[in-house]
Design an enzyme around this catalytic site. Sequence first.
Site, mmCIF file in Angstrom:
data_model
loop_
_atom_site.group_PDB
_atom_site.id
_atom_site.type_symbol
_atom_site.label_atom_id
_atom_site.label_comp_id
_atom_site.label_asym_id
_atom_site.label_seq_id
_atom_site.Cartn_x
_atom_site.Cartn_y
_atom_site.Cartn_z
ATOM 1 N N SER A 175 43.295 41.787 44.389
ATOM 2 C CA SER A 175 42.357 40.847 43.722
ATOM 3 C C SER A 175 41.332 40.184 44.281
ATOM 4 C CB SER A 175 43.139 40.077 42.545
ATOM 5 O OG SER A 175 42.641 39.283 41.498
ATOM 6 N N ASP A 214 45.369 44.268 37.405
ATOM 7 C CA ASP A 214 45.421 43.253 38.803
ATOM 8 C C ASP A 214 46.673 43.695 39.461
ATOM 9 O OD1 ASP A 214 46.103 40.964 40.324
ATOM 10 O OD2 ASP A 214 44.166 40.314 39.466
#
Length: 342
Positions: A47, A199
């Site tokens: 991320s 993610d």
Amino acid sequence: MADSEAPRRVINLALQGGGAHGAFTWGVLDRLLEEPNLEFEGICGTSAGALNAVVLASGLARGGRDGARQALDRFWHAIGEVGHMTPLQRSFFERFFGQWGMEYSPSYLWFDLISRIFSPYQFNPMNWNPLRDVLAEEVDFAGLNSSAGPKLFICATNVRTGKVKVFERQELTVDMLLASACLPFLFQTVYVDGEPYWDGGYMGNPAIFPLIYGCETPDVMIVQINPIHTENVPTSAPEIMDRVNEISFNSSLMREMRAIHFVTKLIEAGKLDGGLYKKMNMHMIEASAEMGGLGASSKLIVEPQFLCYLRDIGRQAADRWLIENGDRINRESTLDLVSAFF
């Protein structure tokens, strides 16, 4: 001893995700890049950690250490431009989110509720993501993929299989980075080669195994964003959700750390061949006191003043760590895995 005569130190970096809190990692990296004899063999990121990793590597490829620091500075200031507020907007924001997102106003709670009822396919049907343009502007992917430099391992979560996917330097694209940073409550699923990704923090925040198997140096520096421990038991609904998210996004890292500790003890006891199995030196830079006081809502704040505030915390944390532990790199672990992860 002059810097040019100081011993060469080599580490791998493991960079956590955490939205705007990734600006803390910006500060850590900025300080580490000032150490002329400190080299990065590999970087694994998830991320916001993935974004920092790729911007760092791209800057190194184009302009060395100074180029990397400048690239990180440009990237985060570009992110800040997206979230720049006028004084009037700042006043409204603080009523909406609280100072730096540490409070939960009725307006923020309403926003949080809406995001749980409506998907990004409904409230963002055009799939607008400001990160795409910022990354395309800052990162030369063709040059990055073909140049030398730290090995890159970018983590994303395959939606179909639930497994972690690790993208490497020679294949990286903008979509792979957006996949690593795709929070499904805010962004539509990102497809790479026909596979859907969310993610990477759900399955590896970040993963350590690529650094163990893909790099030679046994030293891994974790830049910790999400607090592991808390002194206060949450009682309100937002506080409970914040703590659930912290635990969830640290769970995969905790499992890997326990496995590393187990293998280390077997090597030290002579039950595993140290020539076949690598004894890892684990390190961590964190600022739990400062970062633990920030609510999860502050991970959505990309206002320049806040990002620079986090950068400064990161620089200070890295500086403290280097003063206390810098000479122990490539010699021994500085992180007590039992107290941190057991």
